[in-house]
Design a protein around this motif. Structure first.
Motif, PDB file in Angstrom:
ATOM      1  N   PHE A   1       0.740  -1.066  -0.003  1.00 59.87           N
ATOM      2  CA  PHE A   1      -0.041  -0.135  -0.109  1.00 59.87           C
ATOM      3  C   PHE A   1       0.948   1.318  -0.036  1.00 59.87           C
TER       4      PHE A   1
ATOM      5  N   HIS B   1       1.456   5.385   0.287  1.00 56.75           N
ATOM      6  CA  HIS B   1       0.507   6.609   0.405  1.00 56.75           C
ATOM      7  C   HIS B   1       1.833   7.650  -0.033  1.00 56.75           C
TER       8      HIS B   1
ATOM      9  N   TYR C   1       3.747   0.598   2.746  1.00 56.92           N
ATOM     10  CA  TYR C   1       3.362  -0.266   3.749  1.00 56.92           C
ATOM     11  C   TYR C   1       3.040  -1.548   3.289  1.00 56.92           C
TER      12      TYR C   1
ATOM     13  N   SER D   1       0.019  -4.932   7.314  1.00 57.46           N
ATOM     14  CA  SER D   1      -0.032  -3.816   8.280  1.00 57.46           C
ATOM     15  C   SER D   1      -1.180  -2.562   8.137  1.00 57.46           C
ATOM     16  N   VAL D   2      -1.892  -3.082   7.022  1.00 58.18           N
ATOM     17  CA  VAL D   2      -3.186  -1.899   6.780  1.00 58.18           C
ATOM     18  C   VAL D   2      -4.405  -2.574   7.053  1.00 58.18           C
TER      19      VAL D   2
ATOM     20  N   THR E   1      -6.014   1.900   9.327  1.00 63.79           N
ATOM     21  CA  THR E   1      -4.643   1.984   9.895  1.00 63.79           C
ATOM     22  C   THR E   1      -3.656   1.427   9.395  1.00 63.79           C
ATOM     23  N   THR E   2      -2.617   2.203   9.270  1.00 66.37           N
ATOM     24  CA  THR E   2      -1.430   1.919   8.454  1.00 66.37           C
ATOM     25  C   THR E   2      -0.236   1.919   9.339  1.00 66.37           C
TER      26      THR E   2
END
Length: 92
Positions: free
Chosen positions: A22, A24, A38, A42-43, A64-65
């Motif tokens: 993921f 960002h 990430y 962990s997401v 939540t990351t």
């Protein structure tokens, strides 16, 4: 999508899925474009939804990351396909 509960108030961030990550990406003054990666494990998607406000529809994604809770807001036509793809990738 925009970080936070209001569209465009804090700028526009790019959210991507790349090779099981993921990503960002956002702009930081004096540093330029910054990307944070990430691992998908962990997401976590805490909530998602589409709401109407002042005659316009908005998508909201709370996730939540890496242990940090983040809220993103975007236009449904642009953000819903990504949110669906993210949910599918997280359930796989």
């Amino acid at each position: 999508m925009s970080p936070g509960p209001w569209w465009g108030f804090n700028g526009v961030n790019t959210l991507e899925l790349r090779n099981g990550l993921f990503v960002h990406s956002f702009y930081v003054i004096f540093h330029g474009q910054v990307s944070r990666n990430y691992e998908l494990r962990s997401v976590t998607i805490e909530s998602r939804g589409v709401r109407e406000r002042r005659g316009k529809r908005w998508s909201t994604l709370v996730l939540t990351t890496g242990g940090t809770r983040r809220t993103f807001t975007g236009r449904p036509n642009d953000s819903e396909p990504f949110i669906d793809a993210l949910a599918e990738a997280l359930s796989a």
